[in-house]
Write an enzyme that holds these catalytic residues in place. Structure first.
Site, short mmCIF file in Angstrom:
data_model
loop_
_atom_site.label_atom_id
_atom_site.label_comp_id
_atom_site.label_asym_id
_atom_site.label_seq_id
_atom_site.Cartn_x
_atom_site.Cartn_y
_atom_site.Cartn_z
N GLY A 184 6.91 5.72 7.98
CA GLY A 184 6.01 6.86 8.01
C GLY A 184 6.13 7.59 9.33
CB SER A 185 4.04 10.16 10.85
OG SER A 185 2.80 9.50 10.84
CD GLU A 229 9.57 13.77 11.08
OE1 GLU A 229 8.46 13.25 11.26
OE2 GLU A 229 10.51 13.18 10.52
CB CYS A 251 13.07 9.97 8.04
SG CYS A 251 14.12 8.97 6.99
N GLY A 310 2.85 5.00 13.19
CA GLY A 310 3.63 3.84 13.68
C GLY A 310 3.06 3.30 14.98
CD GLU A 350 13.42 1.59 9.76
OE1 GLU A 350 14.03 2.61 10.12
OE2 GLU A 350 13.77 0.44 10.07
CE LYS A 370 -1.72 3.05 2.63
NZ LYS A 370 -1.78 4.18 1.70
P1 NAD Z 1 2.19 8.84 7.33
O1 NAD Z 1 2.40 8.11 8.60
O2 NAD Z 1 1.15 9.87 7.27
O3 NAD Z 1 1.87 7.84 6.13
C1 NAD Z 1 2.73 6.78 5.78
C2 NAD Z 1 1.91 5.68 5.14
O4 NAD Z 1 1.02 5.13 6.12
C3 NAD Z 1 1.03 6.12 3.98
O5 NAD Z 1 0.97 5.09 3.02
C4 NAD Z 1 -0.33 6.30 4.65
O6 NAD Z 1 -1.42 6.20 3.76
C5 NAD Z 1 -0.32 5.15 5.63
N1 NAD Z 1 -1.21 5.30 6.78
C6 NAD Z 1 -1.65 6.45 7.35
N2 NAD Z 1 -2.46 6.16 8.38
C7 NAD Z 1 -2.52 4.82 8.48
C8 NAD Z 1 -3.19 3.93 9.34
N3 NAD Z 1 -3.96 4.36 10.34
N4 NAD Z 1 -3.03 2.59 9.15
C9 NAD Z 1 -2.24 2.13 8.17
N5 NAD Z 1 -1.60 2.93 7.29
C10 NAD Z 1 -1.73 4.26 7.45
O7 NAD Z 1 3.62 9.46 6.94
P2 NAD Z 1 3.99 10.35 5.68
O8 NAD Z 1 3.52 11.73 5.91
O9 NAD Z 1 3.59 9.65 4.43
O10 NAD Z 1 5.59 10.31 5.74
C11 NAD Z 1 6.34 11.21 6.48
C12 NAD Z 1 6.86 10.54 7.72
O11 NAD Z 1 7.63 9.39 7.35
C13 NAD Z 1 7.81 11.41 8.50
O12 NAD Z 1 7.52 11.30 9.86
C14 NAD Z 1 9.18 10.81 8.20
O13 NAD Z 1 10.16 11.04 9.17
C15 NAD Z 1 8.84 9.37 8.07
N6 NAD Z 1 9.87 8.66 7.32
C16 NAD Z 1 10.69 7.82 8.01
C17 NAD Z 1 11.70 7.16 7.34
C18 NAD Z 1 12.61 6.21 8.08
O14 NAD Z 1 13.20 5.37 7.43
N7 NAD Z 1 12.73 6.31 9.38
C19 NAD Z 1 11.88 7.35 5.98
C20 NAD Z 1 11.01 8.22 5.31
C21 NAD Z 1 9.99 8.87 5.99
#
Ligand code: NAD
Length: 488
Positions: A227-228, A378, A281, A232, A247, A174
């Site tokens: 993601g965020s 962040e 990130c 997470g 991550e 996804k």
């Molecule tokens: P996000 O958490 O909003 O979304 C990430 C993914 O999760 C998307 O595909 C989203 O649709 C999905 N998602 C959202 N809510 C969900 C839920 N309740 N259940 C399941 N899936 C869900 O993050 P974003 O805005 O897309 O990305 C930015 C974040 O990602 C920042 O915090 C950044 O630091 C982090 N990031 C971390 C790394 C790492 O390796 N540590 C790398 C890149 C980005």
């Protein structure tokens, strides 16, 4: 009219059951670039079923053969690198040079894990009993839910899907709903490389319901998520006993000591802070600078920051591209307002920019206290905060005063200061005389504290997230031998 795209389930490109769709936009122009299926519960169910039925056959394919498919995929990425990079810039916004890097990272990852097909090492160790052999072997986990963000729309899916596939798992992927076109192209190339039907399935759609259904699905064995922090945490609570790899976010810092090469540090802060418009990130959003060089460094940094050119990523003159969407512009501005109200001094930037597109001026604050919001949370935008410190002890304390622990850096010519940073900074990554960004795919990547739950991606440790260890004992003594009991 923009093209309409489909879900990929069991090797077929199909519409969602509900027929609902959503649109992806170019963040530099706000113009639509594609229409995508909004996958609901029934679609996720179909994708999981397809992944389940492909699993038995796929895990029986010898790992070196699985690796050969990944090699082919790497070749296809290479062949299509320029087209993919332009697509990344179009949909995600980063400047073209960085978009090429995004694709290159996927090529490197595919090649690295393709080679892993001929390793996938376990280990052997002597048994405490006679005529008994002991070893470990790696097993796939099963069906993985792979959930990715938009900021590396080609590299991050590769980071996850390459090790998942070489280990013999199948997947329901996804992608982020801001970058479904990149994901669609990625999956088309997997299909072309010869990944069998059902081994990778793609469901596009929002976090809720597409992602949440996947996370809670009882027959998904593992979730790999980038993601965020908040998403997470939700995943960890809802995935219950699945294997979960997280991550998450960062609040990375660069320490600048009095003996640092300030020109080199300047290049590092500009790249670390404003590269990818601060949407990494590992972005360096805090510059922890020794008071004796603070004034000099501050004026060097302000004058370079003011010269950065904002614009569409496809324009060769652009240094800093747009943010991903309107929400990101609002979020960045909210933090800038908080910085001002907490008493930080704005050196430059601080406003959205332009009439169309999601642009925000590269922004610099000084006089930032370590506990201010802009120094703790962040932002994921082009905002850098200068924090002045008196010595290395204070610098390390400030570096560690956050909830995240992803990347960190120190600029110094003093070997003692460098080793103290390596030993004492609480982060998954420490750079010496280089900025906080620049991961190479054959080294592990990940963070501590609230940046994750202990998994590492990339490098040899990337295999651990996607494989189970089985311990094997082979007793060829022909009699019952009892460990811990037959001790004499
Ligand atoms: P996000 O958490 O909003 O979304 C990430 C993914 O999760 C998307 O595909 C989203 O649709 C999905 N998602 C959202 N809510 C969900 C839920 N309740 N259940 C399941 N899936 C869900 O993050 P974003 O805005 O897309 O990305 C930015 C974040 O990602 C920042 O915090 C950044 O630091 C982090 N990031 C971390 C790394 C790492 O390796 N540590 C790398 C890149 C980005």
């Amino acid at each position: 009219m923009v093209a309409s795209h489909k879900l990929y389930i069991g090797g077929n490109w199909v519409n969602s059951e509900s027929g609902e769709t959503f649109t992806s936009h170019n963040p530099a122009t706000e113009k639509p670039i594609g229409v995508f299926q909004k996958a609901g519960e029934g679609d996720v169910e179909r994708a999981v079923k397809a992944a389940e039925s492909a699993y038995k056959k796929w895990k029986a394919v010898p790992a070196p053969k699985r690796g050969e498919i990944l090699f082919r995929f790497a070749g296809l990425l290479r062949q299509n690198k320029e087209e993919l990079a332009r697509l990344v810039t179009l949909e995600m916004g980063k400047v073209l040079g960085e978009a090429r890097g995004d694709v290159q990272e996927a090529i490197d990852t595919a090649e690295y894990f393709a080679g892993e097909g001929r390793r996938l090492f376990g280990h052997t160790t002597p048994s405490e009993l006679r005529d008994k052999f002991a070893m470990t072997v790696r097993m796939p986990v099963g069906v993985f839910g792979v959930i990715t963000p938009w900021n590396f729309p080609i590299a991050i899916p590769a980071w996850k899907l390459m090790p998942a596939l070489v280990c013999g798992n199948t997947a329901v992927f996804k992608p982020a709903s801001d970058t479904p076109l990149c994901a669609t192209r990625f999956v088309e190339l997997l299909e072309k490389a010869g990944v069998p039907k059902g081994v990778v399935n793609m469901v596009t759609g929002p976090g809720d319901p597409t992602g949440t259904v996947l996370v809670r699905h009882p027959r998904i064995r593992g979730i790999s998520f980038t993601g965020s922090r908040d998403t997470g945490e939700f995943i960890l609570r809802n995935a219950v006993l699945k294997r979960v790899g997280l991550e998450l976010g960062g609040k990375n810092g660069i320490i600048i000591m009095p003996d640092a090469d300030l020109g080199l540090a300047l290049d590092g802060v500009i790249w670390g802070g404003f590269g990818t418009t601060g949407q990494r990130c590992t972005a360096a959003s805090r510059v922890i600078v020794h008071e004796s060089v603070r004034q000099k460094f501050e004026s060097m940094l302000a004058s370079r920051t003011k010269r950065l050119r904002l614009g569409p990523g496809l324009d060769a003159k652009t240094d800093v591209g747009p943010l991903i969407n309107k929400h990101a512009v609002e979020k960045t501005h909210k933090y800038v307002t908080a910085g001002l109200s907490e008493g930080a001094k704005l050196l430059c930037g601080g406003k959205p920019y332009g009439k169309a597109g999601y642009f925000y001026q590269p922004t610099l604050f000084t006089g930032v206290a370590p506990d201010m919001k802009i120094a703790q949370e962040e932002i994921f935008g082009p905002v850098v905060s200068l924090i002045s410190v008196r010595n290395i002890d204070e610098a390390i304390d400030v570096m560690n005063s956050i909830k995240y622990g992803l990347s960190s850096s120190i600029y110094t010519a003093d070997i003692n200061a460098a080793f103290r940073a390596i030993q004492e900074i609480e982060a998954g990554i420490t750079y010496v005389n280089a900025p906080t960004i620049g991961a190479e795919v054959h080294l592990p990547f990940g963070g501590i504290k609230q940046t994750g739950n202990g998994t590492r991606e990339a490098g040899i440790e990337g295999i651990n997230e996607f494989s189970e260890t089985k311990t094997v004992y082979i007793d060829y003594s022909g009699r019952l031998q009892r460990a811990q009991i037959d001790v004499d």
